[in-house]
Design a protein around this motif. Structure first.
Motif, short mmCIF file in Angstrom:
data_model
loop_
_atom_site.label_atom_id
_atom_site.label_comp_id
_atom_site.label_asym_id
_atom_site.label_seq_id
_atom_site.Cartn_x
_atom_site.Cartn_y
_atom_site.Cartn_z
N LEU A 1 -43.94 -8.90 20.82
CA LEU A 1 -42.82 -9.19 21.71
C LEU A 1 -43.15 -10.36 22.62
CD1 LEU A 1 -41.67 -5.61 22.76
CD2 LEU A 1 -40.97 -6.97 20.82
N ALA A 2 -44.40 -10.53 22.92
CA ALA A 2 -44.82 -11.66 23.73
C ALA A 2 -46.22 -12.03 23.30
CB ALA A 2 -44.80 -11.30 25.21
N LEU A 3 -46.57 -13.27 23.44
CA LEU A 3 -47.87 -13.70 22.97
C LEU A 3 -48.92 -13.55 24.07
CD1 LEU A 3 -46.98 -16.88 20.93
CD2 LEU A 3 -47.85 -14.72 20.07
N GLY A 4 -50.14 -13.21 23.66
CA GLY A 4 -51.24 -13.18 24.60
C GLY A 4 -51.23 -11.98 25.51
N VAL A 5 -50.62 -10.88 25.05
CA VAL A 5 -50.61 -9.68 25.87
C VAL A 5 -52.02 -9.10 25.94
CG1 VAL A 5 -49.81 -7.30 25.96
CG2 VAL A 5 -48.23 -9.13 25.38
N GLY A 6 -52.48 -8.84 27.15
CA GLY A 6 -53.82 -8.28 27.31
C GLY A 6 -54.89 -9.34 27.44
N ASN B 1 -57.20 -12.25 28.99
CA ASN B 1 -57.75 -12.52 30.31
C ASN B 1 -58.22 -13.97 30.33
OD1 ASN B 1 -59.32 -12.73 32.60
ND2 ASN B 1 -60.02 -10.62 32.48
N PRO B 2 -57.53 -14.85 31.05
CA PRO B 2 -57.76 -16.29 30.94
C PRO B 2 -59.17 -16.74 31.32
CG PRO B 2 -55.78 -15.83 32.21
CD PRO B 2 -56.46 -14.53 31.99
N LEU C 1 -60.13 -8.51 23.01
CA LEU C 1 -59.27 -7.88 24.01
C LEU C 1 -57.84 -7.74 23.49
CD1 LEU C 1 -60.06 -6.95 26.78
CD2 LEU C 1 -59.45 -9.18 27.69
N ALA D 1 -55.87 -4.37 22.36
CA ALA D 1 -54.60 -4.07 23.03
C ALA D 1 -53.51 -3.81 22.00
CB ALA D 1 -54.20 -5.21 23.96
#
Lengths: 275, 271
Positions: free
Chosen positions: B111-116, B118-119, B129, B133
């Motif tokens: 549904l969205a990119l990069g969920v979870g 940590n930059p 990670l 997730a």
């Protein structure tokens, strides 16, 4: 056809099926570990001492409070310093769990809105982070107490159940407060005052025996008073804790954990639309 | 072509054309607070003044939709039509307030990119990670790691912290992780427009690769050309109601006549 069928129906306030919830939680355990580790690493990211702050922090803290009680109390000895340090470290296990947990749901917004997982994972990892921070302080204290010349005995093994109770207490508080914070966001701003009050109301800067009997009976309402007292008995005096202290803290920990978890689980399906 | 889908034919437990998702009379109304941050202070200040703190949003209304295995369903509609809400209900993120949803199989959502993510961690750490997730196990990620890294085309940058990434690099890694999960039912919400033209093409091809008889795909997009290209069925939502469903070309035509968007270049351009 052996595909699992999952049915989603309207939300009712009540517990989700606990068996499958626990299984889902268990299957996410490596995510909890990885998530906590990366959060912890981020907190000290870019500072000169890096992960060394995990040890520096509690040492400086106990130094500052020692200064305070020395100035106010006018006297001090090694037992007193040992008591202060040991109690402060255990107190921070509970309070870090509380302060890390308070925003765990509201800060996990992206995760919650885009992935289905047991939400209780987020306050759990706040407690795991608090535990990660506690472990080095325990090592520091064990070194410190040999330098201070405090007694050793087998009774110190009582430390294990006390830590477990403290961990449980912190976890229950984190779960409860993270849920409250979804509905009332100012709890997060209020929290520093709450933890500060807990700090002064608990036998850390003073000893439990310093209090009058009347005050002590009021402290029954303080969930961590007898927990810290038991801890000091074990870690500073190397004695077995009295049964009342253990029972008092265990009952409080169970109560907070059960109330918090019930509140959280019956509400968590509502979180996604509240964020 | 690097293939991430080694196990395509592994789990053919679903009868061909078997039911994957059944949405029955689903309605979703939710009360949400009017204030961005509901506070105790605001509550106390307006105590007894009869001020409303919440408003009711009707996101979905009597939606009926069956998705069978082997289907690639495109979901279209204007902003606020309830597309994302429907995806969240199907994936179990938000419970419906009316009706019932049955899901036969494992669902993975994009549904969205990069969920979870940590930059401040490296790309490598974030692969783990993000993968965890998304519900993968550590062993699965170990196994797929090389493929993910190659697909993202990041090279050595995979060991640099993600805050040093450009937004394109970030999105590429995020898509590569998400596209590795091998669910029975995959829900993708406007996540294909990642990176440059070359990578966009690549991610579209990846979605096409994922089409198979024993998987159901649900694709939400505003890019009509892509929908028409990839999907074999289209559902059109408008203000929480299902307006039409069926052959992609027909439904898209109806939708475009309805919105008067016509075939202007802008509507077709992007994914």
């Amino acid at each position: 056809m052996s595909a699992p069928v999952v049915i989603y129906e309207p939300f009712r306030a009540g517990l989700p099926p606990l068996g499958s919830y626990l299984r889902a939680l268990w299957s996410r355990r490596s995510f909890i570990a990885e998530f906590s580790r990366s959060e912890l690493r981020e907190q000290n990211y870019g500072s000169v001492f890096g992960q060394l702050w995990l040890i520096l922090n509690p040492l400086l803290l106990s130094g500052v409070y020692f200064l305070l009680i020395y100035i106010i109390g006018g006297h001090s000895d090694s037992t007193r310093y040992g008591h202060l340090t040991a109690s402060l470290f255990l107190f921070y296990l509970v309070s870090n769990s509380l302060s890390g947990g308070v925003k765990s749901i509201t800060a996990g917004q992206r995760l919650i809105l885009n992935t289905a997982f047991p939400r209780i994972m987020l306050p759990i990892s706040a407690s795991v982070i608090a535990l990660f921070k506690f472990i080095p302080t325990l090592a520091v204290f064990l070194v410190m107490r040999s330098v201070l010349g405090l007694p050793f005995s087998w009774q110190m093994l009582w430390a294990a159940p006390v830590i477990v109770i403290a961990l449980f207490m912190g976890l229950g508080m984190a779960i409860l407060i993270s849920c409250i914070n979804v509905y009332f966001r100012d709890i997060a701003s209020f929290l520093p005052y709450l933890t500060r009050s807990l700090l002064y109301l608990s036998p850390i800067l003073y000893q439990a025996t310093d209090l009058s009997a009347k005050l002590k009976s009021v402290e029954i309402a303080n969930p961590i008073f007898y927990l810290l007292d038991a801890w000091s008995q074990v870690m500073v005096y190397a004695k077995a804790p009295d049964l009342f202290s253990l029972a008092h803290s265990l009952i409080w920990a169970l109560f907070i954990f059960l109330v918090g978890t019930y509140f959280f689980l019956s509400r968590e399906r509502d979180f996604a639309v509240r964020l | 072509m690097i293939s991430l889908s080694a196990s395509n034919s592994l789990n053919s437990i679903h009868a061909k054309n078997g039911l994957a998702v059944s949405v029955q009379n689903v309605g979703l109304t939710y009360t949400t607070s009017i204030d961005k941050r509901p506070t105790l202070k605001a509550r106390l200040k307006s105590l007894g003044r009869g001020k409303k703190h919440t408003r009711v949003v009707q996101a979905l209304n009597e939606v009926n939709l069956d998705v069978h295995y082997g289907t690639v369903l495109g979901v279209i509609g204007s902003n606020g039509a309830g597309k994302s809400s429907l995806m969240r209900v199907i994936s179990g993120i938000v419970p419906p307030s009316k009706g019932r949803v049955e899901v036969h199989g494992s669902v993975s959502t994009l549904l969205a990119l990069g969920v979870g993510f940590n930059p401040s961690m490296t790309g490598r750490a974030n692969v783990y990670l993000g993968g965890l997730a998304a519900g993968m196990s550590r062993a699965e990620i170990d196994q797929q790691f090389t493929a993910i890294a190659e697909f993202s085309e990041l090279g050595d940058a995979i060991d640099a912290p993600m805050r040093t990434y450009s937004s394109g690099m970030y999105a590429r890694l995020a898509f590569s992780v998400a596209a590795t999960v091998q669910p029975d039912i995959l829900i993708v919400d406007e996540a294909l427009s990642t990176g440059d033209a070359h990578f966009k093409e690549k991610s579209l091809n990846r979605i096409k690769e994922l089409r198979s008889a024993d998987r159901a795909l649900i694709l939400v997009s505003h890019a009509m050309a892509t929908i028409e290209d990839v999907c074999n069925e289209v559902a059109w939502l408008h203000k929480g109601k299902l307006m039409a469903r069926g052959n992609p070309a027909d439904v898209i035509k109806q939708y475009q006549e309805f919105t008067n968007a016509g075939k202007s270049a802008a509507a077709n351009e992007d994914v």
